[in-house]
Motif scaffolding. Structure first.
Motif, PDB file in Angstrom:
ATOM      1  N   LEU A 143       0.919  -1.001   0.060  1.00  0.00           N
ATOM      2  CA  LEU A 143       0.052   0.202  -0.090  1.00  0.00           C
ATOM      3  C   LEU A 143       0.882   1.294  -0.056  1.00  0.00           C
ATOM      4  N   GLY A 144       0.487   2.097  -0.942  1.00  0.00           N
ATOM      5  CA  GLY A 144       1.760   3.458  -1.178  1.00  0.00           C
ATOM      6  C   GLY A 144       2.902   2.916  -1.110  1.00  0.00           C
ATOM      7  N   ALA A 145       3.709   3.524  -0.490  1.00  0.00           N
ATOM      8  CA  ALA A 145       5.154   3.467  -0.333  1.00  0.00           C
ATOM      9  C   ALA A 145       5.760   2.165   0.459  1.00  0.00           C
ATOM     10  N   GLU A 146       4.661   1.307   0.868  1.00  0.00           N
ATOM     11  CA  GLU A 146       5.012   0.080   1.900  1.00  0.00           C
ATOM     12  C   GLU A 146       4.674  -1.236   1.270  1.00  0.00           C
ATOM     13  N   LEU A 147       5.640  -1.958   1.513  1.00  0.00           N
ATOM     14  CA  LEU A 147       5.207  -3.710   0.909  1.00  0.00           C
ATOM     15  C   LEU A 147       5.276  -4.279   2.385  1.00  0.00           C
ATOM     16  N   PHE A 148       4.332  -5.627   2.600  1.00  0.00           N
ATOM     17  CA  PHE A 148       4.236  -6.298   3.715  1.00  0.00           C
ATOM     18  C   PHE A 148       4.566  -7.733   3.215  1.00  0.00           C
ATOM     19  N   ASP A 149       5.468  -8.413   3.917  1.00  0.00           N
ATOM     20  CA  ASP A 149       5.890  -9.668   3.650  1.00  0.00           C
ATOM     21  C   ASP A 149       4.570 -10.828   4.400  1.00  0.00           C
ATOM     22  N   THR A 150       4.841 -11.863   4.119  1.00  0.00           N
ATOM     23  CA  THR A 150       3.828 -12.961   4.848  1.00  0.00           C
ATOM     24  C   THR A 150       3.968 -13.193   6.289  1.00  0.00           C
ATOM     25  N   GLU A 151       5.359 -12.638   6.886  1.00  0.00           N
ATOM     26  CA  GLU A 151       5.340 -12.701   8.263  1.00  0.00           C
ATOM     27  C   GLU A 151       4.957 -11.449   9.032  1.00  0.00           C
ATOM     28  N   GLY A 152       4.480 -10.579   8.013  1.00  0.00           N
ATOM     29  CA  GLY A 152       3.972  -9.372   9.031  1.00  0.00           C
ATOM     30  C   GLY A 152       5.000  -8.535   8.858  1.00  0.00           C
ATOM     31  N   ASN A 153       6.131  -8.329   8.452  1.00  0.00           N
ATOM     32  CA  ASN A 153       7.120  -7.374   8.173  1.00  0.00           C
ATOM     33  C   ASN A 153       6.772  -6.360   7.315  1.00  0.00           C
ATOM     34  N   SER A 154       6.895  -4.949   7.556  1.00  0.00           N
ATOM     35  CA  SER A 154       6.647  -4.108   6.662  1.00  0.00           C
ATOM     36  C   SER A 154       8.041  -3.442   6.093  1.00  0.00           C
ATOM     37  N   TYR A 155       8.026  -2.996   4.712  1.00  0.00           N
ATOM     38  CA  TYR A 155       9.295  -2.372   4.183  1.00  0.00           C
ATOM     39  C   TYR A 155       8.974  -1.111   3.428  1.00  0.00           C
ATOM     40  N   ILE A 156       9.780  -0.165   3.503  1.00  0.00           N
ATOM     41  CA  ILE A 156       9.694   0.827   2.734  1.00  0.00           C
ATOM     42  C   ILE A 156      10.067   0.665   1.067  1.00  0.00           C
ATOM     43  N   ASP A 157       9.393   0.955   0.272  1.00  0.00           N
ATOM     44  CA  ASP A 157       9.907   0.501  -1.036  1.00  0.00           C
ATOM     45  C   ASP A 157      10.639   2.009  -1.743  1.00  0.00           C
ATOM     46  N   PHE A 158      11.723   1.859  -2.048  1.00  0.00           N
ATOM     47  CA  PHE A 158      12.820   2.740  -2.803  1.00  0.00           C
ATOM     48  C   PHE A 158      13.141   2.066  -4.071  1.00  0.00           C
ATOM     49  N   LEU A 159      12.233   1.028  -4.576  1.00  0.00           N
ATOM     50  CA  LEU A 159      12.355   0.546  -5.902  1.00  0.00           C
ATOM     51  C   LEU A 159      11.260   0.510  -6.947  1.00  0.00           C
ATOM     52  N   SER A 160      10.079   0.441  -6.447  1.00  0.00           N
ATOM     53  CA  SER A 160       8.715   0.954  -6.808  1.00  0.00           C
ATOM     54  C   SER A 160       8.680   0.060  -8.224  1.00  0.00           C
ATOM     55  N   GLY A 161       8.966  -1.347  -8.225  1.00  0.00           N
ATOM     56  CA  GLY A 161       9.025  -2.186  -9.376  1.00  0.00           C
ATOM     57  C   GLY A 161       9.575  -1.521 -10.782  1.00  0.00           C
ATOM     58  N   CYS A 162      11.036  -0.915 -10.243  1.00  0.00           N
ATOM     59  CA  CYS A 162      11.932  -0.372 -11.320  1.00  0.00           C
ATOM     60  C   CYS A 162      10.883   0.761 -11.990  1.00  0.00           C
ATOM     61  N   SER A 163      10.402   1.468 -11.457  1.00  0.00           N
ATOM     62  CA  SER A 163       9.682   2.753 -11.735  1.00  0.00           C
ATOM     63  C   SER A 163       8.411   2.195 -12.306  1.00  0.00           C
ATOM     64  N   SER A 164       7.850   1.021 -11.910  1.00  0.00           N
ATOM     65  CA  SER A 164       6.535   0.701 -12.582  1.00  0.00           C
ATOM     66  C   SER A 164       5.511   1.352 -11.474  1.00  0.00           C
ATOM     67  N   LEU A 165       5.817   1.746 -10.157  1.00  0.00           N
ATOM     68  CA  LEU A 165       4.889   1.908  -9.289  1.00  0.00           C
ATOM     69  C   LEU A 165       5.152   3.327  -8.897  1.00  0.00           C
ATOM     70  N   ASN A 166       5.165   4.440  -9.746  1.00  0.00           N
ATOM     71  CA  ASN A 166       5.430   5.720  -9.595  1.00  0.00           C
ATOM     72  C   ASN A 166       4.446   6.406  -8.657  1.00  0.00           C
ATOM     73  N   TYR A 167       3.046   5.616  -8.875  1.00  0.00           N
ATOM     74  CA  TYR A 167       2.054   6.541  -7.837  1.00  0.00           C
ATOM     75  C   TYR A 167       2.014   5.528  -6.595  1.00  0.00           C
ATOM     76  N   GLY A 168       2.954   4.679  -6.485  1.00  0.00           N
ATOM     77  CA  GLY A 168       2.763   3.804  -5.246  1.00  0.00           C
ATOM     78  C   GLY A 168       1.969   2.562  -5.659  1.00  0.00           C
ATOM     79  N   HIS A 169       1.928   1.715  -4.296  1.00  0.00           N
ATOM     80  CA  HIS A 169       0.882   0.440  -4.696  1.00  0.00           C
ATOM     81  C   HIS A 169      -0.250   0.767  -4.254  1.00  0.00           C
ATOM     82  N   ASN A 170      -1.609   0.298  -5.074  1.00  0.00           N
ATOM     83  CA  ASN A 170      -2.655   0.055  -5.094  1.00  0.00           C
ATOM     84  C   ASN A 170      -3.252   1.572  -4.593  1.00  0.00           C
TER      85      ASN A 170
END
Lengths: 428, 428, 428, 428
Positions: free
Chosen positions: C34-61
């Protein structure tokens, strides 16, 4: 010529590249040659059934050409002239026009290419591509057209192709007549593929073919097949290129290999026996409407070998002023067929190949064919194999070989074959 | 030789392809030639400052080679032997080894290729690709390496390239020294591009270069640059191929164009003046560890021109047994430089190009250079232009030209240039 | 979504090809985003500084796109329509015209290609070759244009190129600005080579370039250089193709990467963030006079992804109806520059790369850059390297990342870099 | 969705490239779709016998996939993840392994390629070339494999090939079964050519073929022929690549088009109906011993479309957990054969093509086939032609079409054909 030539033989091992080849079959140092005979440095003589792979159709050191060449050199006749106008070139062109082109109603222009067959082929396909604006060229199974990159792309031999170190492209290889078995109509197949807009075979700039395949096993295409290919080329807007480098200049029975057929090739690369004397010389005949080269667009330092002009002119005058030589070839070809049939009769499954003075026996395996040629060499006959498996014993004797000598050569070959067949039977 | 040669001249228009070229600059029919002179059928004589594009470094019809060749032919010496062993080949190889290779400590093997420069180049790049398993070959701006498809890919001239009717690939063209202007370090540029793993330039099989660019405007690379390229090739696992077809055999000042440099080329294609007599002959020298050809993997009917072996051996013995000829070239080169400088001094912006007996003047435009050569021809001097814009007046006189005749030729050239410059000034 | 996802992780090793790549850097199984964050299956969150190699310029979802897409699917909106007319396509085209093309005075046509960047590039070069009748295409050092055979030929990375298993041809790779060192004028060099008729560089159909090189180390070409290349293309009759797949859609600071420059590209391949939602979608903009395709001459099953039309339209309306978003990017880019400068200051020789929200730090080695990214991941930040030696730490955060989160991400990156630098110093 | 969609239709003419194609046959703006029906913006409904060229084998907007996709999006399930690990990918892989690979004893690895068929094909041939070190790939007459440069080289259609603007190389096109007439044994021909070391056909890296040719006229190869090709590939050390993009996923009667044959393809590119929902998604199955890719050696931004993983998993579970769906296809295929036979019976010379739910009628000419499809569209049926001359009326109905609707569609098609035949008779 040297006092101790045996000492010199080591120089080949020491300094000549591994790529050398015929010397491996014929382990002698050749020194002189005359007519159909070669002489080595130890004084042995050999009958020549190889003729420089058809480069010596008139034999070695023909006396008339020899005299003319010596006179030319003695008189400081020009030896190298790039593609400037020269008197020997004028005389060659005039003779070629008068004796060869005009009588056949051929209006082709003569393009002096670099003095190798491969260069004449390269020039032809370049021009076909330039004229048509197409890149694809069609060549055929077992075809051999040379070793430079463009010509090698046309060549069928896969191990020779591999020498390029590159994928070879822009050529579609279709099956030559007979190459899929006697029953398969390769002409119909070619036509079906070309007529199908989804065959993946792009519109061809040219068809390139030999009418008798010199390196490819002496397969001679039928008149029907060749005329069919010519028709197919026309139908698809492709140029017809008949590579007459090995089969031309009398080898297949007449000056051009297609003289008896109803085709008019757009381009005809020629080389090998063109000089008549074994000198490097090649040209490409091109229909005048295709002669759209800009000056020097295809060039080369040795295009138009002046010494070769001198001998080639003599050769044309001596052998092609009337039909006598052609008739002699025809007669000798019959003798050849008979001789080869005797050999074929010894070997189950063997069959004759080729036509004119370009015939051989397919003995079924490269092993046997090689053994026969090796045995022949021991008996003083120089002869080589042909075919994708080297399975054909190939006779390329000088067309001028005196009949008695020719028959003697055939007898030697028969004896060699007989000996090998006996050895083989004994071993089984 | 013919009684009415003028009648024959029409045969060229009638039957020779439009691709003919030098005859357009030199509208005469040449008949005889001796030393540095050519004679046409009308009895006019010309001083030759073209030398068959460096194929006649020893002049026309050298008497010693002539005598040897006549003796060979007279004695029915073999004229064509494919790549069988022959006594003339043994003698040539032994002489080449003794006078050329051994003194330089070169252990190269000699590969007899088809007798054209382009074939020798094709063989070299095939082998480089085969040995390295790489396809990309690097060549240079303004380089000229031949007209068959593989060699043409290396050649820089875009209009010649267009003749292929195909995209030409598998070659990266990098800028030759000086081609981007005097200030640009093209060696550093090449190194930076090759060192960058994302340059798009695939690992090269070989670098191919001329040390003096014969067709490309007589640019002579500096020792520093050449040695840098050699180092770069080694660094990147590429073979170094020095195309010495035009610059070699004394033309650039010594037997090999690289004799004064600290490089060891992996392969050296040679042709043009190799036979010494203007006969078609070519070979490629290859380091023994690269000699991995299988027999006949690269072949050709006319590989190893026997007549050329005979003359080439004499040429080596006569001119390269000691340093006298090299010293003579050096002396003549100085005279040439002085003569060309006089011309350059007439023309604003003109500059000298080349080195040894391979020098010229860049007169700034193809128009002026062409006019000078045309005017020189009228005055009895055969000379041509070079360069991508044909902007260089190029002197390729026989290395054997007697000094007086050489100076006379230079005077004629100077007069022609002077006349053209005056005409040009008058027109402005 | 699964109850025991950890059990499933083995399936990747068991069944997914070794070619998988990013999963090796980021060893987690991602589940939600969501937005600039990714969540893994173990509940960890990550800030996304990769954006699908610039495919997610507007963030996730993005919630608005998400709502529109759910509405579309819920209403049985068409999901796949080949290239038939559909209402979502009409709406996308109308919106793209109204908000993007018309305001810029661009009259380009929209070609729906297969939904990958490489397909959009292939379409562009096919068309350039078809229109010009030329085969050669010029691309640049460190450029990346895709992985299918045509696009791969343009790509600079030699190891990626080697994957083709074929020599890649018909492309000339010239040095990108700065790739030969700061002092070398690569534009002048390109011009000199193209102006030289003997450079061996055949007349180009097109120049293909990225204005900021996404995979090639975030080098941003200057306005002067880009305009020079545009001029050079025009001078030589070549089409100008700006590959805006990674640098476009706001990433480099404005909708097109060239918005601030005075050029008009003939063709513009677009992909990555075009759908706005990370859905596969690509197109190529082409000048109307070049739109000479016959129907389906270039086609593909998934050209015109309907779901992507739906989200792309929302994206355009939401972010590009006025300048607010662009201004926001500009502001964030300044913050980014400052943050990266702090990192560069820690590392001798480090330097900033890129522009807009496509910036990074060249830390001098792939080892250090990789270590920083790995350390960042441990700290909950997803970020990757770029460059031919992977020497650049590359920030490709969603353009929509809230400022606080963006700064937090930069702080994490700074901490990771600091830690790696300390470790490195300790190790020395 | 829009209030005045008719106004928008002009945007296509104004802004969409001329390359658009299907919209020319079906002049409506489609808006919604459900099952086997499409609805346009004017409220008209159409039965879909095209199925997105076999991309919608399960029909439009399958309710179960739809629900799962909405749930995924609603829950902010990840939409784009490059090739990182994700829960949807794990679930797809596990399901694909459990339901498809394991039951067939297939140990293939799954390579996520860019989400287009052409990309999956490009990946396969790259890998085949890399693994074998060979460049030549064999494909077949009438084959269609994609539009990017590598895949286009494999494609037979000459006009599509011409779009490349380049000679397409490194592929040998051999005749597909039946393409030279019923009597010609194309398998024997292929074998003879490959066994001949002088055929000019270089050792192949791979054979690439469709078992039913989707674009090439619905020719279905016999089991004997396919197994023969597989044997031939093995004999020559070539990889067998079955392009199951259009014929797979149930279309030809079972999940893979080769399920009933005794072959084990080395690689299988898949796309089209793989997602089940019409979403862009492709992969290539590769035998594990061939999985020698380095990470990212072939990559792409949209490899592994996460939305497609979600729907593909549902599709596999819903349709391939047992044999029910396969049996349903078999039953429907019989109905299809009967229906098409009725049409064929109206038209002299017409013949049925294809197998399973991939059948059509060759009506002898593109004109008639086109007229029938056009007439069918007027009657509310979407259907297209196939074949090199567009001579086949091709039925690619959703496999899930309810029987009654399927029969209704066939009746409409029959009526259209009848009408056209009558018109044709009247006109003669």
């Amino acid at each position: 010529m040297t006092t101790d030539i045996s000492a010199d033989k080591s120089v080949f091992a020491r300094r000549e590249s591994q790529v050398r080849s015929y010397c491996r079959s014929f382990d002698a140092v050749f020194d002189r040659a005359l007519g159909a005979e070669l002489f080595d440095t130890e004084g042995n003589s050999y009958i020549d059934f190889l003729s420089g792979c058809s480069s010596l159709n008139y034999g070695h050191n023909d006396p008339d050409m020899k005299a003319a060449l010596i006179a030319h050199i003695t008189g400081d006749g020009i030896a190298h002239a790039l593609d400037m106008y020269s008197s020997p070139k004028a005389e060659f062109l005039e003779t070629f026009e008068r004796l060869i082109l005009a009588p056949r109603g051929m209006d082709h222009k003569v393009m002096m290419t670099g003095p190798t067959g491969t260069n004449a082929v390269e020039a032809a396909i370049k021009l076909a591509r330039k004229v048509t604006g197409r890149s694809n060229v069609i060549s055929f199974t077992n075809g051999f057209h040379g070793m430079t990159l463009g010509a090698l792309s046309l060549t069928g031999n896969v191990s020779k192709r591999a020498g390029a170190g590159l994928p070879l492209g822009d050529v579609t290889h279709l099956p030559y007549e007979g190459s899929l078995g006697e029953d398969v109509d390769t002409l119909a197949m070619a036509e079906a593929m070309l007529d199908n807009g989804s065959s993946g075979i792009d519109a061809p700039a040219a068809f390139v073919l030999e009418l008798v395949q010199g390196e490819g096993g002496l397969t001679a295409a039928s008149r029907t097949w060749v005329e069919g290919i010519a028709r197919l080329a026309k139908k698809h807007g492709a140029k017809l290129i008949v590579d007459d480098i090995q089969a031309g200049i009398g080898r297949a029975g007449s000056f051009f290999s297609f003289d008896e057929m109803d085709i008019e090739p757009d381009m005809i690369p020629m080389a090998k026996s063109l000089s008549g004397f074994g000198l490097p010389f090649a040209l490409t005949l091109i229909k005048p409407e295709l002669d759209v080269w800009t000056p020097a667009e295809h060039n080369g330092t040795f295009r138009g070998n002046t010494h070769a002009f001198v001998t080639a002119k003599i050769a044309l005058e001596k052998f092609w002023s009337d039909d006598a030589f052609k008739d002699e070839i025809t007669e000798k070809a019959t003798v050849l067929t008979d001789g080869l049939q005797r050999i074929a009769d010894m070997i189950p499954g063997a069959r004759l190949k080729g036509r004119g003075m370009m015939q051989g026996v397919d003995v079924g395996s490269g092993g046997l064919a090689g053994a026969i040629c090796a045995e022949a060499f021991v008996r003083g006959l120089i002869i080589e194999t042909s075919g994708s498996e080297d399975e054909v014993v190939k006779v390329l004797a000088p067309l001028t070989t005196p009949m008695a000598q020719f028959k003697a050569g055939l007898d030697t070959l028969t004896d060699a074959a007989s000996s090998c067949v006996e050895t083989k039977i004994a071993a089984e």
